[in-house]
Design a protein around this motif. Sequence first.
Motif, PDB file in Angstrom:
ATOM      1  N   PHE A  30      16.339 -25.899  -0.925  1.00  0.00           N
ATOM      2  CA  PHE A  30      15.925 -24.508  -1.024  1.00  0.00           C
ATOM      3  C   PHE A  30      17.057 -23.695  -1.646  1.00  0.00           C
ATOM      4  CE2 PHE A  30      15.492 -20.231   0.894  1.00  0.00           C
ATOM      5  CZ  PHE A  30      14.235 -19.925   0.435  1.00  0.00           C
ATOM      6  N   ILE A  31      16.769 -23.014  -2.766  1.00  0.00           N
ATOM      7  CA  ILE A  31      17.780 -22.174  -3.412  1.00  0.00           C
ATOM      8  C   ILE A  31      17.738 -20.805  -2.773  1.00  0.00           C
ATOM      9  CG2 ILE A  31      18.571 -21.119  -5.553  1.00  0.00           C
ATOM     10  CD1 ILE A  31      17.582 -23.340  -7.090  1.00  0.00           C
ATOM     11  N   ASN A  32      18.751 -20.475  -1.979  1.00  0.00           N
ATOM     12  CA  ASN A  32      18.748 -19.210  -1.272  1.00  0.00           C
ATOM     13  C   ASN A  32      19.725 -18.230  -1.910  1.00  0.00           C
ATOM     14  OD1 ASN A  32      18.491 -17.178   0.533  1.00  0.00           O
ATOM     15  ND2 ASN A  32      19.674 -18.164   2.156  1.00  0.00           N
ATOM     16  N   LEU A  33      19.227 -17.447  -2.883  1.00  0.00           N
ATOM     17  CA  LEU A  33      20.092 -16.448  -3.505  1.00  0.00           C
ATOM     18  C   LEU A  33      20.468 -15.353  -2.511  1.00  0.00           C
ATOM     19  CD1 LEU A  33      18.473 -15.867  -7.013  1.00  0.00           C
ATOM     20  CD2 LEU A  33      20.249 -17.458  -6.366  1.00  0.00           C
ATOM     21  N   ALA A  34      19.672 -15.214  -1.438  1.00  0.00           N
ATOM     22  CA  ALA A  34      19.918 -14.137  -0.473  1.00  0.00           C
ATOM     23  C   ALA A  34      21.081 -14.459   0.456  1.00  0.00           C
ATOM     24  CB  ALA A  34      18.656 -13.863   0.337  1.00  0.00           C
ATOM     25  N   HIS A  35      21.736 -15.594   0.252  1.00  0.00           N
ATOM     26  CA  HIS A  35      22.851 -15.965   1.109  1.00  0.00           C
ATOM     27  C   HIS A  35      23.995 -14.953   0.989  1.00  0.00           C
ATOM     28  CE1 HIS A  35      24.353 -19.063   3.737  1.00  0.00           C
ATOM     29  NE2 HIS A  35      25.528 -19.000   3.148  1.00  0.00           N
ATOM     30  N   GLY A  36      24.172 -14.396  -0.224  1.00  0.00           N
ATOM     31  CA  GLY A  36      25.235 -13.413  -0.448  1.00  0.00           C
ATOM     32  C   GLY A  36      24.998 -12.111   0.306  1.00  0.00           C
ATOM     33  N   VAL A  37      23.748 -11.665   0.377  1.00  0.00           N
ATOM     34  CA  VAL A  37      23.506 -10.417   1.099  1.00  0.00           C
ATOM     35  C   VAL A  37      23.645 -10.629   2.602  1.00  0.00           C
ATOM     36  CG1 VAL A  37      22.127  -9.176  -0.598  1.00  0.00           C
ATOM     37  CG2 VAL A  37      20.997 -10.733   0.970  1.00  0.00           C
ATOM     38  N   LEU A  40      17.159 -15.583  11.018  1.00  0.00           N
ATOM     39  CA  LEU A  40      15.997 -16.327  11.503  1.00  0.00           C
ATOM     40  C   LEU A  40      14.704 -15.555  11.230  1.00  0.00           C
ATOM     41  CD1 LEU A  40      17.343 -17.846  14.822  1.00  0.00           C
ATOM     42  CD2 LEU A  40      16.990 -18.957  12.615  1.00  0.00           C
ATOM     43  N   LEU A  41      14.787 -14.225  11.313  1.00  0.00           N
ATOM     44  CA  LEU A  41      13.620 -13.400  10.996  1.00  0.00           C
ATOM     45  C   LEU A  41      13.209 -13.601   9.538  1.00  0.00           C
ATOM     46  CD1 LEU A  41      11.738 -11.011  11.952  1.00  0.00           C
ATOM     47  CD2 LEU A  41      13.384  -9.505  10.827  1.00  0.00           C
ATOM     48  N   LEU A  42      14.223 -13.595   8.634  1.00  0.00           N
ATOM     49  CA  LEU A  42      13.941 -13.820   7.219  1.00  0.00           C
ATOM     50  C   LEU A  42      13.325 -15.197   7.010  1.00  0.00           C
ATOM     51  CD1 LEU A  42      16.897 -12.566   5.005  1.00  0.00           C
ATOM     52  CD2 LEU A  42      14.538 -11.838   4.946  1.00  0.00           C
ATOM     53  N   GLU A  43      13.893 -16.188   7.722  1.00  0.00           N
ATOM     54  CA  GLU A  43      13.379 -17.551   7.580  1.00  0.00           C
ATOM     55  C   GLU A  43      11.915 -17.594   7.982  1.00  0.00           C
ATOM     56  OE1 GLU A  43      12.891 -21.926   8.478  1.00  0.00           O
ATOM     57  OE2 GLU A  43      12.456 -20.231   9.746  1.00  0.00           O
ATOM     58  N   PHE A  44      11.623 -16.954   9.108  1.00  0.00           N
ATOM     59  CA  PHE A  44      10.269 -16.968   9.658  1.00  0.00           C
ATOM     60  C   PHE A  44       9.293 -16.213   8.752  1.00  0.00           C
ATOM     61  CE2 PHE A  44       6.996 -15.281  12.491  1.00  0.00           C
ATOM     62  CZ  PHE A  44       6.522 -16.466  13.035  1.00  0.00           C
ATOM     63  N   ALA A  45       9.736 -15.036   8.256  1.00  0.00           N
ATOM     64  CA  ALA A  45       8.824 -14.161   7.519  1.00  0.00           C
ATOM     65  C   ALA A  45       8.631 -14.593   6.068  1.00  0.00           C
ATOM     66  CB  ALA A  45       9.332 -12.717   7.570  1.00  0.00           C
ATOM     67  N   VAL A  46       9.708 -15.076   5.432  1.00  0.00           N
ATOM     68  CA  VAL A  46       9.628 -15.318   3.990  1.00  0.00           C
ATOM     69  C   VAL A  46       9.889 -16.777   3.626  1.00  0.00           C
ATOM     70  CG1 VAL A  46      10.554 -14.700   1.740  1.00  0.00           C
ATOM     71  CG2 VAL A  46      10.402 -12.962   3.527  1.00  0.00           C
ATOM     72  N   PHE A  55      15.545 -27.770  10.001  1.00  0.00           N
ATOM     73  CA  PHE A  55      15.715 -26.759   8.961  1.00  0.00           C
ATOM     74  C   PHE A  55      16.169 -25.435   9.562  1.00  0.00           C
ATOM     75  CE2 PHE A  55      12.697 -28.387   5.401  1.00  0.00           C
ATOM     76  CZ  PHE A  55      13.504 -29.477   5.256  1.00  0.00           C
ATOM     77  N   MET A  56      15.517 -25.058  10.681  1.00  0.00           N
ATOM     78  CA  MET A  56      15.828 -23.774  11.286  1.00  0.00           C
ATOM     79  C   MET A  56      17.269 -23.747  11.804  1.00  0.00           C
ATOM     80  SD  MET A  56      12.917 -21.903  13.459  1.00  0.00           S
ATOM     81  CE  MET A  56      13.726 -20.692  14.468  1.00  0.00           C
ATOM     82  N   ILE A  57      17.684 -24.865  12.406  1.00  0.00           N
ATOM     83  CA  ILE A  57      19.057 -24.938  12.914  1.00  0.00           C
ATOM     84  C   ILE A  57      20.050 -24.801  11.763  1.00  0.00           C
ATOM     85  CG2 ILE A  57      20.760 -26.454  13.991  1.00  0.00           C
ATOM     86  CD1 ILE A  57      18.424 -27.637  15.626  1.00  0.00           C
ATOM     87  N   VAL A  58      19.802 -25.586  10.693  1.00  0.00           N
ATOM     88  CA  VAL A  58      20.708 -25.536   9.532  1.00  0.00           C
ATOM     89  C   VAL A  58      20.752 -24.137   8.949  1.00  0.00           C
ATOM     90  CG1 VAL A  58      20.988 -26.307   7.159  1.00  0.00           C
ATOM     91  CG2 VAL A  58      20.445 -27.957   8.927  1.00  0.00           C
ATOM     92  N   PHE A  59      19.569 -23.553   8.820  1.00  0.00           N
ATOM     93  CA  PHE A  59      19.496 -22.231   8.206  1.00  0.00           C
ATOM     94  C   PHE A  59      20.217 -21.188   9.049  1.00  0.00           C
ATOM     95  CE2 PHE A  59      17.778 -18.209   7.041  1.00  0.00           C
ATOM     96  CZ  PHE A  59      17.767 -18.287   5.673  1.00  0.00           C
ATOM     97  N   GLY A  60      19.928 -21.195  10.350  1.00  0.00           N
ATOM     98  CA  GLY A  60      20.552 -20.223  11.245  1.00  0.00           C
ATOM     99  C   GLY A  60      22.068 -20.360  11.236  1.00  0.00           C
ATOM    100  N   PHE A  61      22.531 -21.599  11.243  1.00  0.00           N
ATOM    101  CA  PHE A  61      23.961 -21.870  11.250  1.00  0.00           C
ATOM    102  C   PHE A  61      24.621 -21.359   9.973  1.00  0.00           C
ATOM    103  CE2 PHE A  61      27.739 -24.485  11.825  1.00  0.00           C
ATOM    104  CZ  PHE A  61      27.930 -24.288  13.174  1.00  0.00           C
ATOM    105  N   GLY A  62      23.961 -21.633   8.834  1.00  0.00           N
ATOM    106  CA  GLY A  62      24.485 -21.179   7.544  1.00  0.00           C
ATOM    107  C   GLY A  62      24.573 -19.668   7.484  1.00  0.00           C
ATOM    108  N   THR A  63      23.533 -19.017   7.980  1.00  0.00           N
ATOM    109  CA  THR A  63      23.503 -17.555   7.993  1.00  0.00           C
ATOM    110  C   THR A  63      24.660 -17.003   8.802  1.00  0.00           C
ATOM    111  OG1 THR A  63      21.125 -17.661   7.953  1.00  0.00           O
ATOM    112  CG2 THR A  63      22.090 -15.584   8.608  1.00  0.00           C
ATOM    113  N   MET A  64      24.893 -17.630   9.967  1.00  0.00           N
ATOM    114  CA  MET A  64      25.941 -17.149  10.848  1.00  0.00           C
ATOM    115  C   MET A  64      27.315 -17.315  10.200  1.00  0.00           C
ATOM    116  SD  MET A  64      25.347 -17.646  14.867  1.00  0.00           S
ATOM    117  CE  MET A  64      26.543 -18.848  15.232  1.00  0.00           C
ATOM    118  N   LEU A  65      27.519 -18.447   9.514  1.00  0.00           N
ATOM    119  CA  LEU A  65      28.804 -18.662   8.833  1.00  0.00           C
ATOM    120  C   LEU A  65      29.037 -17.596   7.763  1.00  0.00           C
ATOM    121  CD1 LEU A  65      29.083 -22.517   8.370  1.00  0.00           C
ATOM    122  CD2 LEU A  65      30.516 -21.057   9.773  1.00  0.00           C
ATOM    123  N   ALA A  66      27.976 -17.303   6.983  1.00  0.00           N
ATOM    124  CA  ALA A  66      28.110 -16.277   5.944  1.00  0.00           C
ATOM    125  C   ALA A  66      28.403 -14.930   6.576  1.00  0.00           C
ATOM    126  CB  ALA A  66      26.839 -16.205   5.095  1.00  0.00           C
TER     127      ALA A  66
END
Lengths: 317, 307
Positions: free
Chosen positions: B36-43, B78-84, B192-203
Amino acid sequence: MAGRAAGRLLPLLIFAAFAATPLVAAATGDSFIVSLGIRVMIFAIAALALDLLVGYGALVSFGHAAFIGLGAYAVGILSAHGIADALVALPVALAVSGLFALATGIVCLRTKGVYFIMITLAFGQMAFFTASSLAPYGGDDGLTIRARSLVAGFPLFADDRAFFYVVLGFLLATYLACRAVVASRFGRVFRGSRENAVRMATLGFNVYRFQLAAYVIAGVIGGLSGFLLANATEFVSPAYMSWQRSGELLIMIIFGGLGSLDGAIIGTAAFLLLEQWLSGFTEHWKVIFGPLLVLVAVFARGGIVGLAGRLKELIRG
Amino acid sequence: MSTTLLVVQILNGLQLGVLLFLIAAGLTLVFGVMDFINLAHGVQYMLGAYLAVMFYGLTGSFLAGLVLALLAALAFGLLLEFAVFRHLYDRDHLDQVIATFGVILFLNQGVKLVWGAAPLTLPIPELFSGSVRLMDGLLYPVWRLVVIASGLVAGVLLYGLVAHTRVGMLVRAGATDAPMVSALGVDIRRLFMIVFGFGTMLAGFAGIMVAPILSVEPGMGDTILILAFVVIVIGGIGSIRGAFLAALIVGLVDTLGRSFIVDILRLVMAPSPARTVGPALASMLIYLLMALVLYVRPTGLFPAKGR
């Protein structure tokens, strides 16, 4: 057969709408429409080239704005040295962007997928920073061009309306050329390489060469767009080649619908007009535009053109 | 080119490097495991900084601000993950690009609406304010050392997590072949959710830690996102080890290049052209590096997928 008739009808509608724009402007007395129309058509030319790469060849270039910038800087730099004729500037703009495409394409096309995206970005950034370092030609601040290019000594581009039809002519020529390329034997091989590069290679085609040729074609068209942009704004700046601009071009063609040349033009027009329209309401227009893009991505598979196609099927039952 | 200046710039380079690593780690895992290419990682990095400023304002304590901002960043991710994002995992990369680009536009403008366009600042926590003497004539801000240390600690923890736990094993397996992991009976959506949440938190963590050094402003995530992509591509997508190494290389090359390239160029050319060419070349350096790496190794230094 209906689909085929529609395939001819849609471009006719698009170009009729463009051709009528200056008339509407004259009727309403709103000359801004003409310059907006010029802007839309210039970016549509660049978008057509990018769609050729992305939509037909799955070569996602993230550095396409570099070609626009090269074309624009060719006009700006020549003009700074007193050479203001399009008969010189246009061939130079096309040659420079074509050569840049050839040189970088040789390297970029070694990579695939996301790595291709990033290496095209790398070359785009190199062009951007090179332009910012051109101190004699304005550096970061950009370069104002004294006047639009002459054509064999005549100020053909000077009048906005005349220039509008010149740009429209270039857009039509680009559109027809791209259609011809896609439909040709070359285009079939190139599209085949998108579907299955290994299979095309085993059929005896040198896929790399076909992709390189397409990359150069797209670069040259990008240079054309830059040549026109420099003339439209009478200004060039490194911002023309920023990665944000490359990203916007990608968004335009995905918005319109990939792999359909009509979609590239519609997407560009929709993107720029929505931007113009929404920013008239509120300075925070991006709060509306952002979610709109999300909705397009989630629900409208295949962009505006894909959405229209599915709506049509729905109505027919 | 004095030794003190060199040491200072190496430390600054390390600081940029660990910052890039914190952002690139999440990006490379989301990309490698979920494709998944997540350009929103920067925001999300930007949001971390804004949330820290807000919670600091509410609580008056940096630590409380840090913890609350981390939790809020996680919840929002996680909200973004769930919604979009959830609806786009099995879609074309370009659909993901347009959707996450839309999220960038929305959030960049959204923070302007909520917090205004003017840059905000977060004070350095009192315990770590001031400078420390590293060697003769070399004072270095303590907070910057804290940033470097926390980045390195996060890197070590992440390595332990990915290399020595069950979840980490699944993440590595997912980066190599996600459908196979799913076929073996692992709940891939939860992974996926764990990885995503973890990545978000690191950013978000990266954003919080640099908030006292940089100004917190809309769009601060865009430039760093591009740099993070450069890092994960050089390192090889899906590889934490690659991201760590590439982040330090990019951080050092960029920082040292900017400080010393004019001096180096002056060895081979006249001072005035060196001053013109230098800055442009310095900005270009990491892109030259990336092009070179990809030319020699078209899938980065440590590709995770055995393609």
